[in-house]
Design an enzyme around this catalytic site. Structure first.
Site, PDB file in Angstrom:
ATOM      1  N   SER A 170       0.820  -1.206   0.000  1.00  0.00           N
ATOM      2  CA  SER A 170       0.000   0.000   0.000  1.00  0.00           C
ATOM      3  C   SER A 170       0.858   1.261   0.000  1.00  0.00           C
ATOM      4  CB  SER A 170      -0.966  -0.037   1.190  1.00  0.00           C
ATOM      5  OG  SER A 170      -1.887   1.022   1.127  1.00  0.00           O
ATOM      6  N   HIS A 171       0.680   2.124   0.991  1.00  0.00           N
ATOM      7  CA  HIS A 171       1.359   3.417   1.032  1.00  0.00           C
ATOM      8  C   HIS A 171       2.703   3.359   1.745  1.00  0.00           C
ATOM      9  CE1 HIS A 171      -1.134   2.823   4.559  1.00  0.00           C
ATOM     10  NE2 HIS A 171      -0.366   3.655   5.229  1.00  0.00           N
ATOM     11  N   ASP A 205      -1.862   6.566  -3.898  1.00  0.00           N
ATOM     12  CA  ASP A 205      -0.849   5.758  -3.217  1.00  0.00           C
ATOM     13  C   ASP A 205      -0.300   4.706  -4.173  1.00  0.00           C
ATOM     14  OD1 ASP A 205      -2.923   3.905  -3.305  1.00  0.00           O
ATOM     15  OD2 ASP A 205      -2.599   3.177  -1.276  1.00  0.00           O
ATOM     16  N   ASP A 226      -0.648   1.430  -4.711  1.00  0.00           N
ATOM     17  CA  ASP A 226      -1.480   0.452  -5.425  1.00  0.00           C
ATOM     18  C   ASP A 226      -2.782   1.034  -5.940  1.00  0.00           C
ATOM     19  OD1 ASP A 226      -2.341   0.612  -2.716  1.00  0.00           O
ATOM     20  OD2 ASP A 226      -3.395  -1.291  -2.914  1.00  0.00           O
ATOM     21  N   ASP A 244      -5.495   2.541  -4.515  1.00  0.00           N
ATOM     22  CA  ASP A 244      -6.811   2.508  -3.870  1.00  0.00           C
ATOM     23  C   ASP A 244      -7.056   3.716  -2.970  1.00  0.00           C
ATOM     24  OD1 ASP A 244      -5.064   1.769  -1.864  1.00  0.00           O
ATOM     25  OD2 ASP A 244      -6.119  -0.070  -1.308  1.00  0.00           O
ATOM     26  N   ARG A 245      -6.025   4.510  -2.683  1.00  0.00           N
ATOM     27  CA  ARG A 245      -6.181   5.713  -1.866  1.00  0.00           C
ATOM     28  C   ARG A 245      -5.905   6.945  -2.707  1.00  0.00           C
ATOM     29  NH1 ARG A 245      -5.200   4.033   3.918  1.00  0.00           N
ATOM     30  NH2 ARG A 245      -4.578   1.840   3.813  1.00  0.00           N
ATOM     31  N   LYS A 290     -11.653  -0.165  -2.310  1.00  0.00           N
ATOM     32  CA  LYS A 290     -11.618   1.281  -2.474  1.00  0.00           C
ATOM     33  C   LYS A 290     -10.909   1.604  -3.777  1.00  0.00           C
ATOM     34  CE  LYS A 290      -7.956   1.388   1.060  1.00  0.00           C
ATOM     35  NZ  LYS A 290      -8.226   0.098   1.726  1.00  0.00           N
TER      36      LYS A 290
END
Length: 621
Positions: free
Chosen positions: A122-123, A293, A295, A297-298, A448
């Site tokens: 992720s982030h 981010d 991947d 999703d954010r 998300k």
């Protein structure tokens, strides 16, 4: 010439005790651990594959993608070799291993795959000194539920061997099908390398009015945008969709080449790390800015002059403007969901839209959709009304006056983690959901979706013909402003963080704490109730306990304390503060100034600075 079958080997191994997924079937650890610990990745992949029942696994299709971080290519090769050896019939992989998390969810649902494996942290930072992760998606395209994560962990603790085809090699750069004959397998193992963007783009075309967005970006009153992919997976998506498809100039997109270390910066779309975007937006040249981010999703939204849209406000504003999106006019709105730490701003506009005699063309079009839907005799209305449309003497002016009753839908408060929303969406209870951690999505997927959220915002800008800041301030004027911030204390020693939370829970759940008053300056806060958040899933009755500590004051202000479950090596403790202000004349204050009394209470009762030696949080959102 006949091909020699590739051998399937069984390799002896020893279990690791620390491979408990931290939520959604994901394991996130320092990259060095994956590289240095013998069989660390194969062990977890075998545990993950073995969690799928053998009869469901044999011959099935799975999707594989990554955010492009360091160690991804090595990990993809291992995943492919082990999937083949464990009876998977087909893998669908993004070209060069690149697939965003929303794209993986999209492909799983599109081709009805058994699940998917995403290689992402992720982030979190990338590179050899960063973090790496493996995440399991189930057949609905969403994160693995807790029962699946628990099964993976139980298998990992007793694992003695894993199956692999070490001689199998896949060309990730070549689009199309590759087939491999395996020993003792009747059917060849297939790998399909697909364009990373195509299937996801087709879905977005069915959701949005691309012509309206294209006019916003290219028409006579076009808005200049600045989009930062932060050298993560979203670069190809931004260039293909926003630039090539929707007409934004190529220089609108920055940091669009996926890098193994994300350019040396954490791929975290917030005001602390997306500084290049923030500085560009502060210059006033651009009317809309966004960052993603690693991947995809954010997301973060910025307006002209660097106007920051708090993620909780973004969720509420999207809910208030769903009629700008053709998908929701067609599919309807059944419910909203937010994680418990997310501000209660979403709860306010559930009676939307609030419209007087100056009803807008957008809402009239939504109204007409209601009438057409019922005229066709369709049982499920495209929106939900308090009064029965079937029993109305339908008069457009009368119904238009009552459009303020549209969208009376429930709001579900869940623990942090998208897997809880997936259950609600699968049961038809929830259409839109989000978290304060920069994640928003809808029932078009079970993840998300950062780019989806950006396209929603561009659709709102196109329909309302206002700036980002004007839209946000109009929302505050109608519903009040929820001042909100989050303090992240990252990389804490896990035992220290655990004891802080343990002692805090004992303090606030003691009867003597109830109705206690705190005086800070001219402010007096009276405790109304406290709890350790517990969630009962309305779909299957599953109970999830100890999901954060809440202090709710008599004026509806909130303090929340929660441990992040993203990594076991170091802990993150988060403090959330929220205060509601209805008076528009009080909407121009700095959030931290408004919330400083609440933060002072939080620091006093938690003693986090004294117990950790910190002088302040790592990140403030």
């Amino acid at each position: 010439m006949e091909r020699t079958p590739i051998p399937v080997l069984t390799v002896q191994t020893a279990p690791y005790e620390d491979q408990r997924p931290t939520g959604g079937g994901g394991l996130r650890r320092p990259t060095a651990l994956f590289e240095s610990q013998r069989n660390y990745l194969p062990n977890f992949v075998q545990s993950l594959l073995s969690s799928v029942d053998l009869r469901d696994r044999q011959g099935c299709t799975m999707v594989v993608g990554s955010d492009g971080r360091y160690f991804s290519k090595t990990a993809i090769e291992i995943v492919v070799q082990m999937a083949a050896a464990n009876g998977i019939g087909r893998l669908v992989i993004g070209q060069n291993g690149i697939l965003s998390t929303p794209a993986v969810s999209c492909i799983i649902r599109k081709i009805k795959a058994a699940g998917g494996i995403i290689l992402t942290a992720s982030h979190s930072p990338g590179g050899p000194g960063g973090e790496f992760g493996v995440k399991f998606e189930v057949a609905n395209g969403g994160p693995a539920p807790d029962m699946v994560s628990d099964k993976i962990y139980q298998i990992s603790k007793t694992l003695e061997e894993y199956a692999i085809c070490p001689d199998l090699r896949v060309d990730l750069s070549r689009l199309g099908r590759q087939e491999f004959d395996l020993e003792n397998k009747f059917k060849p193992f297939r790998v399909e390398i697909v364009d990373s963007v195509d299937i996801y783009l087709s879905l977005l075309r069915s959701i949005f009015d691309f012509n309206a967005i294209r006019s916003l970006l290219t028409g006579p009153n076009q808005i200049k945008i600045r989009i930062d992919a932060m050298n993560g997976v979203m670069g190809p998506y931004v260039r293909r969709i926003l630039c090539d498809e929707l007409g934004a100039p190529a220089n609108s997109a920055i940091n669009c080449i996926p890098l193994e270390d994300f350019g040396g910066q954490p791929p975290d779309p917030n005001l602390t790390y997306a500084t290049a975007l923030l500085e560009a937006m502060r210059g006033g040249e651009y009317g809309f800015g966004a960052a993603f981010d690693a991947d995809g999703d954010r997301y973060m939204i910025l307006g002209q002059n660097g106007f920051f849209v708090n993620p909780s406000d973004s969720l509420a504003i999207i809910a208030a403007n769903l009629s700008c999106i053709p998908y929701f006019c067609q599919m309807g709105v059944r419910g909203f969901g937010r994680s418990m730490p997310t501000s209660t701003a979403l709860d306010k506009p559930q009676g939307l839209p609030v419209i007087s005699d100056d009803i807008t063309e957008v809402y009239l079009s939504m109204l007409l959709k209601v009438l057409v839907t019922f005229d066709r005799g369709i049982a499920e209305p495209c929106v939900q009304l308090n009064t029965s449309v079937r029993n109305m003497e339908l008069c457009v002016c009368t119904v238009a006056y009552r459009v303020a009753k549209v969208m009376k839908v429930p709001v579900y408060e869940t623990p942090a983690g998208w897997r809880y929303f997936s259950n609600l969406m699968d049961s038809g209870r929830c259409s839109l959901c989000g978290e304060e951690s920069f994640g928003t999505g809808s029932d078009h997927l079970r993840e998300k979706d950062g780019l989806w959220a950006v396209l929603v915002w561009l659709s709102i800008l196109a329909a309302r013909k206002q700036s980002v800041e004007e839209i946000v301030r109009d929302h505050w004027a109608k519903f009040g402003r929820h001042y909100y911030c989050r303090f992240d204390y990252e990389a804490l020693e896990p035992r220290t963080a655990y004891f802080i939370m343990r002692d805090l829970e004992a303090l606030i759940t003691d009867k003597s704490f109830s109705h206690q008053q705190f005086a800070v300056g001219n402010n007096i806060y009276s405790v109304e109730r406290t709890d350790s958040f517990e969630y009962i899933d309305p779909v299957d009755g599953t109970v999830t306990k100890r999901q954060g500590l809440r202090i709710i004051f008599s004026d509806a202000s909130r303090l929340i304390f929660r441990m992040s479950a993203s990594s076991h090596v170091r802990a993150t403790l988060r403090i959330y503060a929220e205060s509601y202000e209805k008076d528009p004349s009080q909407h121009n204050k700095e959030p931290q100034a408004v919330l400083s009394p609440l933060i002072a209470i939080a620091l006093k009762i938690s003693q986090i600075h004294e117990r950790t030696g910190r002088k302040g949080p790592t990140v403030i959102t």
